[in-house]
Design an enzyme around this catalytic site. Structure first.
Site, mmCIF file in Angstrom:
data_model
loop_
_atom_site.group_PDB
_atom_site.id
_atom_site.type_symbol
_atom_site.label_atom_id
_atom_site.label_comp_id
_atom_site.label_asym_id
_atom_site.label_seq_id
_atom_site.Cartn_x
_atom_site.Cartn_y
_atom_site.Cartn_z
ATOM 1 N N GLY A 1 -23.237 -20.646 -32.426
ATOM 2 C CA GLY A 1 -22.186 -21.651 -32.313
ATOM 3 C C GLY A 1 -21.043 -21.137 -31.466
ATOM 4 N N PRO A 2 -20.132 -22.024 -31.114
ATOM 5 C CA PRO A 2 -18.964 -21.621 -30.333
ATOM 6 C C PRO A 2 -17.922 -20.943 -31.224
ATOM 7 C CG PRO A 2 -18.835 -23.942 -30.858
ATOM 8 C CD PRO A 2 -20.162 -23.455 -31.384
ATOM 9 N N CYS B 1 -26.708 -14.945 -33.396
ATOM 10 C CA CYS B 1 -25.562 -14.998 -32.483
ATOM 11 C C CYS B 1 -24.254 -15.069 -33.281
ATOM 12 C CB CYS B 1 -25.744 -16.135 -31.479
ATOM 13 S SG CYS B 1 -24.710 -15.975 -30.009
ATOM 14 N N HIS C 1 -31.081 -14.829 -28.864
ATOM 15 C CA HIS C 1 -31.620 -16.114 -29.312
ATOM 16 C C HIS C 1 -33.146 -16.080 -29.386
ATOM 17 C CE1 HIS C 1 -28.063 -18.925 -29.041
ATOM 18 N NE2 HIS C 1 -27.572 -17.753 -28.698
ATOM 19 N N GLU D 1 -35.088 -18.407 -30.396
ATOM 20 C CA GLU D 1 -35.640 -19.737 -30.103
ATOM 21 C C GLU D 1 -35.721 -20.037 -28.613
ATOM 22 O OE1 GLU D 1 -31.301 -20.375 -29.762
ATOM 23 O OE2 GLU D 1 -32.571 -19.103 -30.981
#
Length: 189
Positions: free
Chosen positions: A52-53, A79, A169, A171
Site C-alpha cells: 500500500g501507499p 511490502c 511483490h 504476485e
C-alpha cells in the site's frame, strides 16, 4: 479462509487471485473496515497484510493485527505489510537509497521457511521507496532475504515464527517464484 488486509493498493487483488489459484478461499477487507475483534470472529487460517501507499503508521488496522494476532495466526506482510512488521517491532523505516518502482532485483535468502525449494538467488519485483533500516533492525526479528547491496528483503520474528515479512511483490509476473513462495507460506504451520 485466508484474510487479506487491503492497504488500498492496486496489487491486493493480484495477491488474492494468486492465493485463490493455490486452492484457498480468500476474504479481502480494507484496513479501515475491520477490527481485531471481527478478525477473531472470522477465525482465518492465515492473514496477509498487503502492500500500500504511505508509511506503517498510515496502514489502518495493520499494526494492531500484527501486535494482537502474530502469536496466534500466521501473518505474511508484503511490502508495506513487511515494513509494518519492522516498525511495530521497534525498527526504523527509512527511504531506500534508490526508489524501486517496477524494478527487479536478485534476492538472496536463507533457504528456510518461505524460501524452501526456491532458487538462490531469484529475481523479484520491487515497488517501494521505504525499507526497514538495517542499522536499527529489531533484535527480535531475523533477516531472511536481502539484495546484493544488503537491503533487507524479508524477515521473520524470532519468537513468533508465524510472523514473516517480504519487501518484494510475490504476485508480480516478474517475480520468478512468487507463487511457490506464497504456497510455502500457505502450507506452513
Amino acid at each position: 479462509m485466508i484474510l487479506i488486509i487491503d492497504n488500498y493498493d492496486s496489487f491486493t487483488y493480484n495477491l488474492a487471485q494468486c492465493v485463490g489459484e493455490l486452492g484457498h478461499d480468500v476474504l479481502v477487507c480494507r484496513n479501515d473496515e475491520i477490527d481485531v475483534v471481527k478478525i477473531k470472529k472470522l477465525n482465518p487460517e492465515k492473514i496477509i497484510i498487503s502492500p500500500g501507499p504511505g508509511k506503517p503508521t498510515e496502514s489502518g488496522i495493520s499494526l494492531d493485527v500484527i501486535s494482537s494476532l502474530a502469536e496466534y495466526i500466521p501473518i505474511l506482510g508484503v511490502c508495506l505489510g513487511h515494513q509494518s512488521i519492522g516498525y511495530i517491532n521497534g525498527g526504523s523505516i527509512i527511504k531506500v537509497p534508490k526508489i524501486m518502482h517496477g524494478k527487479t532485483s536478485q534476492i538472496y535468502h536463507d533457504r528456510e521457511d518461505l524460501f524452501i525449494n526456491l532458487p538462490n538467488p531469484f529475481i523479484a519485483t520491487r515497488y517501494h521507496s521505504l525499507i526497514i533500516d538495517r542499522a536499527n533492525f529489531p533484535t527480535n526479528l531475523a533477516v531472511t532475504a536481502w539484495t546484493d547491496n544488503n537491503i533487507i528483503m524479508a524477515c521473520r520474528h524470532k519468537h513468533y515464527k508465524m510472523l514473516r515479512g517480504i519487501q518484494f511483490h510475490p504476485e508480480s509476473l516478474w517475480t520468478v517464484c512468487g507463487q511457490q513462495l506464497l504456497k510455502n507460506f500457505l502450507d506452513s504451520d
